[in-house]
Structure formats: structure tokens, C-alpha cells
Design an enzyme around this catalytic site. Structure first.
Site, PDB file in Angstrom:
ATOM      1  N   ASP A 143       0.821  -1.219   0.000  1.00 28.04           N
ATOM      2  CA  ASP A 143       0.000   0.000   0.000  1.00 28.04           C
ATOM      3  C   ASP A 143       0.859   1.275   0.000  1.00 28.04           C
ATOM      4  O   ASP A 143       2.092   1.209  -0.040  1.00 28.04           O
ATOM      5  CB  ASP A 143      -0.927  -0.072   1.233  1.00 28.04           C
ATOM      6  CG  ASP A 143      -2.303   0.503   0.954  1.00 28.04           C
ATOM      7  OD1 ASP A 143      -2.439   1.331   0.048  1.00 28.04           O
ATOM      8  OD2 ASP A 143      -3.252   0.123   1.684  1.00 28.04           O
ATOM      9  N   ASP A 198     -10.250   3.373  -3.412  1.00 24.79           N
ATOM     10  CA  ASP A 198     -10.898   2.132  -2.963  1.00 24.79           C
ATOM     11  C   ASP A 198     -12.323   1.967  -3.494  1.00 24.79           C
ATOM     12  O   ASP A 198     -13.098   2.926  -3.544  1.00 24.79           O
ATOM     13  CB  ASP A 198     -10.978   2.107  -1.431  1.00 24.79           C
ATOM     14  CG  ASP A 198      -9.609   1.935  -0.805  1.00 24.79           C
ATOM     15  OD1 ASP A 198      -8.596   1.975  -1.533  1.00 24.79           O
ATOM     16  OD2 ASP A 198      -9.557   1.772   0.423  1.00 24.79           O
TER      17      ASP A 198
HETATM   18  C1  GLA Z   1      -6.013   1.196   1.505  1.00 23.51           C
HETATM   19  C2  GLA Z   1      -6.152   0.202   0.374  1.00 23.51           C
HETATM   20  C3  GLA Z   1      -7.268  -0.770   0.677  1.00 23.51           C
HETATM   21  C4  GLA Z   1      -6.979  -1.492   1.996  1.00 23.51           C
HETATM   22  C5  GLA Z   1      -6.783  -0.477   3.113  1.00 23.51           C
HETATM   23  C6  GLA Z   1      -6.297  -1.137   4.395  1.00 23.51           C
HETATM   24  O1  GLA Z   1      -7.130   2.023   1.614  1.00 23.51           O
HETATM   25  O2  GLA Z   1      -6.387   0.874  -0.830  1.00 23.51           O
HETATM   26  O3  GLA Z   1      -7.436  -1.706  -0.366  1.00 23.51           O
HETATM   27  O4  GLA Z   1      -5.844  -2.298   1.832  1.00 23.51           O
HETATM   28  O5  GLA Z   1      -5.818   0.510   2.753  1.00 23.51           O
HETATM   29  O6  GLA Z   1      -6.041  -0.228   5.404  1.00 23.51           O
END
Ligand code: GLA
Length: 397
Positions: A143, A198
Site C-alpha cells: 500500500d 478504494d
Molecule cells: C487502503 C487500500 C485498501 C486497503 C486499506 C487497508 O485504503 O487501498 O485496499 O488495503 O488501505 O487499510
């Protein structure tokens, strides 16, 4: 001589890293349904359900724990898995998953902390990669929170180098949300890269903080198809199918579109309690075959009439998948004359698909029925927020 052998073995590892994802990865990830509420019993039960539900046999193989499995580092800098939630340790969990014929994945972050504030891998990339290899990890999602002004390409390359040298093949999933155009540099560094913020469990919505619905994510994939291919994929984020925020029809559309996009198919629902209709969506082998087609072309938007779109994906054997998408809430009365349309796109040109020169049978991939051929118009009613997804196969092969 020893030096020569060392170079050779590093080279073999690097080569196998490049070859780890011939088709888009398929599996399950904890985040969309469980967030931080992960523990080893849940993960074991999910692995059991993956087998019992037929998901493994349909092609799903990675069981990935997302954020929150890690709590701290020890005095030597080794990452520590939450001892309360994972009392048997990650190696035992990986062994359990492997014994089921599945693969094991973890999550970390290129920043100093993960998005949920757990320790990130910045400064510990090689140590973490060696630890993952020792545990038996097969997949890493990486990430981009707390990036602290790092250069994205360089930060992801460091972890990529660490994985290439950790002694175990590990698929590398770049998750920097498309902020730094990873499609332009991700191919040499990882196997897939997130293209957007997301996903949210809604068909048509946008959140202030950036969360996106299915249609909003779809729209951001236009033009990215040129960057995808075997071992390097655009990632429009994990599936929400079965998480309760959309109708069955919308979930079918979400799944169809992800398969048209040659997206990773990372289920994000509770596999232990899935209804038959959700399982039927996730395990539709004919639709999955479109996603997993070995040519590795990503589908592209061929026609845009506003609320009605046609997406096309070149497939092996000169076949093609067509997905007719009704974005509106009203029923759409489709009357489509195949003969009117030539398609100019490099993927179609390469695979020899030609609507004017050849005749094709048209198979509905949700009803599993041949519904006509390309000499005749296609007449179908498509539900609001629904799709008709068909495969065209040449009649004279
Ligand atoms: C980010 C990523 C998500 C998930 C969250 C976890 O937002 O884009 O897919 O992995 O972190 O905290």
C-alpha cells in the site's frame, strides 16, 4: 566460480518473478468484508470454505490477509504478527492454507505505517521480504499510506528488488491507487497495480474521501487497456460481490465487467455464508474464462451511448467477448445489428476477429445458451444496471 553461480541463481529467481502471473490473480482478501477484524480462525475457515464452495476449483487460489495482522517490530526489527489474533504464527497459517492446495498472501505498506497505522515496510523492505519467504508467503499487496514524500516508482522498486531476492516466488500487487500512473512503470516492478481509489459496495456512487462505486471505477479504466498483458495487469480493486450493498443483478454486472477488464478476481465477501446466487456469480466458469483468457488482452469500451455501452475483449482462438451494459435503471431494449460494426482496435486486429468476414455463434454466458449468430440482429431486453455478456466463436473454425 562461486560468484558466477550466485549471479546465475539470482537471475533465475528474477526470471521466475517476471513469470508469476500469466493471467490475472484470483483469490480472496479480508479487507472489504472484515477490515481489521482478522484472526487465524477466520482465515482458516475462509480457506476451508474456498474449497467446499467450489471457489478453489473455479480458479481462486490466493487467501490474502489485508491490513492489521501486524502489531510491532522486535528489537532486531523483525515484523511481529499480532500474537493474540494469530497465536499459532504466520508459518503455521501458511502451512494450513498450502495443505488445501491454496496460496497465502499478506499486506504491507511502502510507507512507515500501513493505512491503519500498523508498522509499514519503509526501511525494512529486504528484512520483511525474507520474513515473508520464511513464512511461506506467495502474494504481497503493498500500500501507499504514510509515504512521506517518497518517489512512488523508487519505493515500489525497492520492495520489488527485495522480493526478487528473497528466495521465494511472491506475486507483487502495487497498491498506490493510480496516483502516480503506475501503469507507466509497474510492468517491470510488479504484477498488477491499482488504478483508482478504494471500491465501495455500491453500483453507482462516489464518496467525498474518494471511495468509488462500480461504474465510477469502470469509467477510470478507459484507455488503460494498452498497459495490460500477461504478468502485468491493471487492478480496478477487489470484488464487493456478496457484501450486501448491491442487488444480485448489480453484482452480476460488477463481476462481468471485472472479467471484461482482465481484472484480478479477489473475492471480498464472507465465503462461509454465501447464498447460492452469490456463489453462482463468483464461480461462473464461462465468465471467469473471459477474465483468465491466455491472450491477456484487457477489454475496451467500443461504443458509448451514454447510459448504454458496449465493451469488447479479444480472446484466444479468434473469439471475442461482448458485454452490453445498461447503466440506467430502466430496461433497455437491445436490437443490435452485428453487420453494421467493424471494430478497430489493436487487440482485435491481432487475434483475427472480424465481424464482416466471419460468422460467429453468440453464447449468453449467464444463461449458458447459444442465443443466435452474427448474421442476425441480437434482440434482448437488458435489465436496469444489468448486462448481456456473450462470447462470439467463429462458426467455421
Ligand atoms: C487502503 C487500500 C485498501 C486497503 C486499506 C487497508 O485504503 O487501498 O485496499 O488495503 O488501505 O487499510
Amino acid at each position: 566460480m562461486a560468484g558466477y553461480l550466485l549471479i546465475l541463481s539470482t537471475d533465475i529467481q528474477a526470471q521466475s518473478f517476471e513469470m508469476l502471473s500469466p493471467t490475472p490473480p484470483m483469490g480472496w482478501n479480508s479487507w472489504n468484508k472484515f477490515g481489521c477484524n482478522v484472526n487465524e480462525n477466520l482465515i482458516k475457515e475462509i480457506a476451508d470454505a474456498m474449497v467446499a464452495s467450489g471457489m478453489r476449483d473455479a480458479g481462486y487460489k490466493y487467501v490474502v490477509i489485508d491490513d492489521c495482522w501486524q502489531t510491532d517490530r522486535d528489537s532486531a526489527g523483525n515484523i511481529i504478527a499480532d500474537p493474540e489474533r494469530f497465536p499459532s504464527g504466520m508459518k503455521a497459517l501458511a502451512d494450513y492454507i498450502h495443505a488445501k492446495g491454496l496460496k497465502f498472501g499478506l499486506y504491507s505498506c511502502a510507507g512507515s505505517r500501513t493505512c491503519q497505522g500498523r508498522p509499514g515496510s519503509r526501511g525494512y523492505q529486504f528484512q520483511d521480504a525474507r520474513q515473508y519467504a520464511a513464512w511461506g508467503v506467495d502474494y504481497l499487496k503493498y500500500d501507499w499510506c504514510y509515504d512521506e514524500g517518497q518517489n512512488a516508482k523508487a519505493a515500489y522498486k525497492t520492495m520489488s528488488d527485495a522480493l526478487k531476492n528473497c528466495g521465494r516466488p511472491i506475486v507483487f500487487s502495487i497498491c498506490e491507487w493510480g496516483d502516480n500512473k503506475p501503469w507507466e512503470w509497474g510492468k517491470e516492478i510488479g504484477h498488477l497495480w491499482r488504478t483508482t481509489a478504494d471500491i465501495r459496495d455500491c453500483f453507482d456512487c462516489m464518496h467525498n474521501w474518494g471511495g468509488l462505486g462500480v461504474l465510477q471505477i469502470l469509467d477510470k479504466q478507459v484507455g488503460l487497456e494498452q498497459y495490460a498483458g500477461p504478468h502485468h495487469w491493471n487492478d480496478p480493486d477487489m470484488l464487493e460481490v456478496g457484501n450486501g450493498g448491491q442487488t444480485i443483478n448489480e453484482y452480476r454486472t460488477h463481476f462481468s465487467l471485472w472479467c471484461m477488464l482482465a481484472a484480478l478476481l479477489m473475492a471480498g465477501n464472507d465465503l462461509r455464508n454465501m447464498s447460492d446466487s452469490i456463489r453462482t456469480i463468483l464461480t461462473n466458469k464461462e465468465v471467469i474464462a473471459v477474465d483468465q483468457d491466455t491472450l491477456g488482452f484487457q477489454g475496451f469500451k467500443f461504443i458509448d451511448y451514454g447510459d448504454f455501452e458496449i465493451w469488447v475483449k479479444a480472446l484466444s482462438g479468434g473469439d471475442a467477448a461482448f458485454c452490453f451494459l445498461n447503466r440506467s435503471k430502466e430496461i433497455f431494449d437491445l436490437n443490435f445489428d452485428w453487420q453494421k460494426f467493424g471494430i478497430y482496435h489493436y487487440s482485435i486486429a491481432k487475434n483475427g476477429f472480424n465481424l464482416w468476414k466471419k460468422e460467429y455463434q453468440v453464447k449468453d454466458l449467464w444463461n449458458h445458451k447459444i442465443i443466435g449468430n452474427t448474421k442476425n440482429n441480437l434482440r434482448v431486453k437488458i435489465e436496469g444496471h444489468g448486462v448481456l455478456m456473450v462470447r462470439l466463436s467463429s462458426i467455421e473454425k
